[in-house]
Write an enzyme that holds these catalytic residues in place. Structure first.
Site, PDB file in Angstrom:
ATOM      1  N   LYS A  28       0.835  -1.207   0.000  1.00 22.32           N
ATOM      2  CA  LYS A  28       0.000   0.000   0.000  1.00 22.32           C
ATOM      3  C   LYS A  28       0.866   1.252   0.000  1.00 22.32           C
ATOM      4  O   LYS A  28       0.622   2.193  -0.760  1.00 22.32           O
ATOM      5  CB  LYS A  28      -0.934  -0.029   1.221  1.00 22.32           C
ATOM      6  CG  LYS A  28      -1.878   1.157   1.312  1.00 22.32           C
ATOM      7  CD  LYS A  28      -3.184   0.796   1.964  1.00 22.32           C
ATOM      8  CE  LYS A  28      -3.081   0.556   3.453  1.00 22.32           C
ATOM      9  NZ  LYS A  28      -2.882   1.801   4.223  1.00 22.32           N
ATOM     10  N   SER A  29       1.888   1.280   0.848  1.00 19.34           N
ATOM     11  CA  SER A  29       2.739   2.475   0.942  1.00 19.34           C
ATOM     12  C   SER A  29       3.419   2.756  -0.392  1.00 19.34           C
ATOM     13  O   SER A  29       3.469   3.904  -0.852  1.00 19.34           O
ATOM     14  CB  SER A  29       3.824   2.254   2.001  1.00 19.34           C
ATOM     15  OG  SER A  29       3.239   2.124   3.268  1.00 19.34           O
ATOM     16  N   SER A 174       7.116   9.052  12.144  1.00 25.96           N
ATOM     17  CA  SER A 174       6.039   8.980  11.157  1.00 25.96           C
ATOM     18  C   SER A 174       6.577   9.110   9.741  1.00 25.96           C
ATOM     19  O   SER A 174       7.091  10.157   9.348  1.00 25.96           O
ATOM     20  CB  SER A 174       5.001  10.086  11.401  1.00 25.96           C
ATOM     21  OG  SER A 174       4.123  10.142  10.289  1.00 25.96           O
ATOM     22  N   GLN A 176       4.718   9.119   7.202  1.00 23.99           N
ATOM     23  CA  GLN A 176       3.818  10.005   6.450  1.00 23.99           C
ATOM     24  C   GLN A 176       4.276  11.442   6.576  1.00 23.99           C
ATOM     25  O   GLN A 176       4.308  12.184   5.593  1.00 23.99           O
ATOM     26  CB  GLN A 176       2.384   9.844   6.959  1.00 23.99           C
ATOM     27  CG  GLN A 176       1.804   8.473   6.647  1.00 23.99           C
ATOM     28  CD  GLN A 176       0.427   8.266   7.223  1.00 23.99           C
ATOM     29  OE1 GLN A 176      -0.129   9.156   7.873  1.00 23.99           O
ATOM     30  NE2 GLN A 176      -0.136   7.101   6.998  1.00 23.99           N
ATOM     31  N   ASP A 326       1.948  -1.169  11.890  1.00 23.90           N
ATOM     32  CA  ASP A 326       0.614  -1.576  11.439  1.00 23.90           C
ATOM     33  C   ASP A 326       0.270  -3.016  11.826  1.00 23.90           C
ATOM     34  O   ASP A 326      -0.848  -3.467  11.586  1.00 23.90           O
ATOM     35  CB  ASP A 326       0.505  -1.422   9.921  1.00 23.90           C
ATOM     36  CG  ASP A 326       0.511   0.042   9.504  1.00 23.90           C
ATOM     37  OD1 ASP A 326       0.159   0.901  10.335  1.00 23.90           O
ATOM     38  OD2 ASP A 326       0.879   0.326   8.352  1.00 23.90           O
TER      39      ASP A 326
HETATM   40  C1  S3P Z   1       2.569   4.761   6.234  1.00 26.40           C
HETATM   41  C2  S3P Z   1       3.118   5.152   7.429  1.00 26.40           C
HETATM   42  C3  S3P Z   1       2.592   4.730   8.734  1.00 26.40           C
HETATM   43  C4  S3P Z   1       1.636   3.553   8.606  1.00 26.40           C
HETATM   44  C5  S3P Z   1       0.669   3.709   7.473  1.00 26.40           C
HETATM   45  C6  S3P Z   1       1.417   3.848   6.156  1.00 26.40           C
HETATM   46  C7  S3P Z   1       3.177   5.258   4.981  1.00 26.40           C
HETATM   47  O1  S3P Z   1       1.876   5.808   9.306  1.00 26.40           O
HETATM   48  O2  S3P Z   1       0.928   3.362   9.807  1.00 26.40           O
HETATM   49  O3  S3P Z   1      -0.193   2.595   7.374  1.00 26.40           O
HETATM   50  O4  S3P Z   1       2.871   4.717   3.895  1.00 26.40           O
HETATM   51  O5  S3P Z   1       3.996   6.191   5.060  1.00 26.40           O
HETATM   52  P1  S3P Z   1       2.596   6.972  10.179  1.00 26.40           P
HETATM   53  O6  S3P Z   1       3.444   7.752   9.290  1.00 26.40           O
HETATM   54  O7  S3P Z   1       1.460   7.765  10.734  1.00 26.40           O
HETATM   55  O8  S3P Z   1       3.365   6.223  11.232  1.00 26.40           O
END
Ligand code: S3P
Length: 447
Positions: A28-29, A174, A176, A326
């Protein structure tokens, strides 16, 4: 605010051995990032193995709204004709990211240093989640953010007309937030620097490098220092998306729980910023072998061979949290079937995921007859020889809570119901079919 459709109650019943090959979907990422970097590149990015879950489809739609041409050619096969760094057009309508925190946060970063405005919204889960963690650094580039109280969605972001580069230390682990800052840094002149104290998933850094950006990563006493040189011309690249280790964790843990199971999960990413769950399962005594390790599309991958195992509870090393963030819901479900107690600390971030996952797992496990303790940033699960089950669990619009309890239901004494399995489609649309193919009795409540 968009809704998320009618609830889909589902049931998992005690099942016989799980056997066979589990081909889990694309990561997904990486799928979100492939679409976004494709949209910011010059030329055509061809993607294979893209996850066609709702979260990623929402990002594809958003990239079209910002001016990229995004086309599906076949299952998992997509192309993106990008507009180049700084080339995003102002969308006509509101950008609805559905359930996806990754989608909305990365897209906000990608547009924050372009002279356009956009309004973002999501479903009832996403609109509760904190966005200040992303808009705070984006404002430093010169963007303006107008959200609801606490910086929540719906939120309008006005991109900086004359962005300045930023040096930013992440206040929480994070990927994200890190990615949003790096994507914003793409259209700022000079060097944007992000410092993280704990390593989080590094797909953005890897992919930016692959698309031709100048980006360096240095391990220092201060943490990982990531330096991006702004205003590169990103060149479209083919992207082969590996299979998602977070999705793979569900059939893997189900096989560990159900007597006599033996499954193979091929081609799963073993990126060291994502593989904490597999190290933890091995520490618990899992019969889990990484076969045929290789590199695919710039990511290390392996085939996972998993056989049912008698597991022991452990204290999960806290410094592993970011690399398995996750996977705590499915680990908590699995821990309920292990011998002894499993302690998970340093997991405060779980409280701001698609749901408050510490609370959702604690309440669900209690309903299934499992003894748990929680603090603000920890969860302790006392394993038992036989989990009673026989309960209906609330999933709070959270795909991973739904899948975790459906896996646990396969090994419980009595069936486990979940009130709403519809969010599973955000990340793992083929979950039901894949699990059925292995022999799992997971059905919709009214089937
Ligand atoms: C993700 C980062 C994680 C993860 C999310 C996907 C990403 O979140 O929990 O499912 O693709 O960068 P956080 O950045 O809030 O830790």
């Amino acid at each position: 605010m968009s809704g998320h459709g009618p609830a889909l109650p589902m049931i998992a019943r005690p099942s016989g051995p799980l056997r066979g090959v589990a081909e889990v979907p694309g990561d997904k990422s990486i799928s979100h990032r492939a679409l976004i970097l494709g949209a910011l590149s010059i030329g055509e990015t061809r993607i294979t193995g893209l996850l066609e879950g709702q979260d990623v489809l929402d990002t594809a739609r958003a990239m079209r709204a910002f001016g990229a041409e995004v086309t599906q050619h076949g299952p998992g096969a997509w192309s993106v004709h990008g507009v180049g760094v700084g080339g995003f057009a102002e969308p006509d309508g509101v950008i609805d990211c559905g359930n996806s925190g990754t989608g909305v946060r990365l897209i906000m970063g990608a547009m924050a240093t372009t002279d356009i405005g956009a309004t973002f919204t999501g479903d009832a889960s996403l609109n509760k989640r904190p966005m200040g963690r992303v808009t705070d650094p984006l404002v430093l580039f010169g963007a303006q953010s107008y959200g609801r109280r606490g910086g929540r969605l719906p939120l309008t972001l006005i991109g900086a007309a004359q962005p300045v580069p930023v040096r930013y230390t992440l206040p929480m682990p994070s990927a994200q937030v890190k990615s949003a800052v790096l994507l914003a840094g793409l259209n700022a002149p000079g060097q944007t620097i992000v410092i993280e104290h704990e390593p989080t998933r590094d797909h953005t850094e890897r992919m930016l490098r692959g698309f031709g950006a100048e980006i360096s990563v240095e391990e220092t006493p201060e943490g990982r220092v990531i330096t991006l040189t702004g205003q590169p011309e990103l060149q479209a690249q083919p992207v082969a998306v590996p299979r998602d280790p977070s999705s793979a964790a569900f059939p893997v843990c189900a096989a560990l729980m159900v007597q006599n199971s033996d499954i193979l999960v091929p081609g799963v990413s073993q990126n060291p910023t994502r593989n904490g769950i597999y190290l933890t399962l091995q520490d618990m005594g899992a019969d889990l072998v990484m076969e045929n390790p290789r590199s695919e599309g710039g990511e290390p991958v392996a085939d996972l061979r998993v056989r049912h195992s008698t597991l022991k509870g452990i204290e999960v090393p806290q410094d592993r949290a970011a690399s398995m963030i996750d996977e705590y819901p499915i680990l908590a479900a699995l821990a309920a079937t292990a011998q002894g107690t499993t302690v998970m600390r340093g997991i405060r971030e779980l409280r701001v995921k698609e749901s408050d996952r510490i609370d959702a797992m604690a309440r669900g496990l209690e309903a299934c007859g499992v003894r748990v303790e929680e603090t603000e940033d920890s969860l302790t699960v006392h394993g038992m020889a036989q989990v009673p089950g026989g309960a209906t669990v609330r999933t709070h619009i959270d795909h991973r809570i739904a899948m975790s309890f459906l896996c646990l239901g396969l090994a419980a004494e009595a069936p486990i119901h979940v009130d709403d399995g519809s969010p599973i489609a955000t990340s793992f649309p083929a979950f039901e079919a894949l699990m059925a193919g292995l022999g799992a009795a997971i059905t919709r409540a009214n089937d």
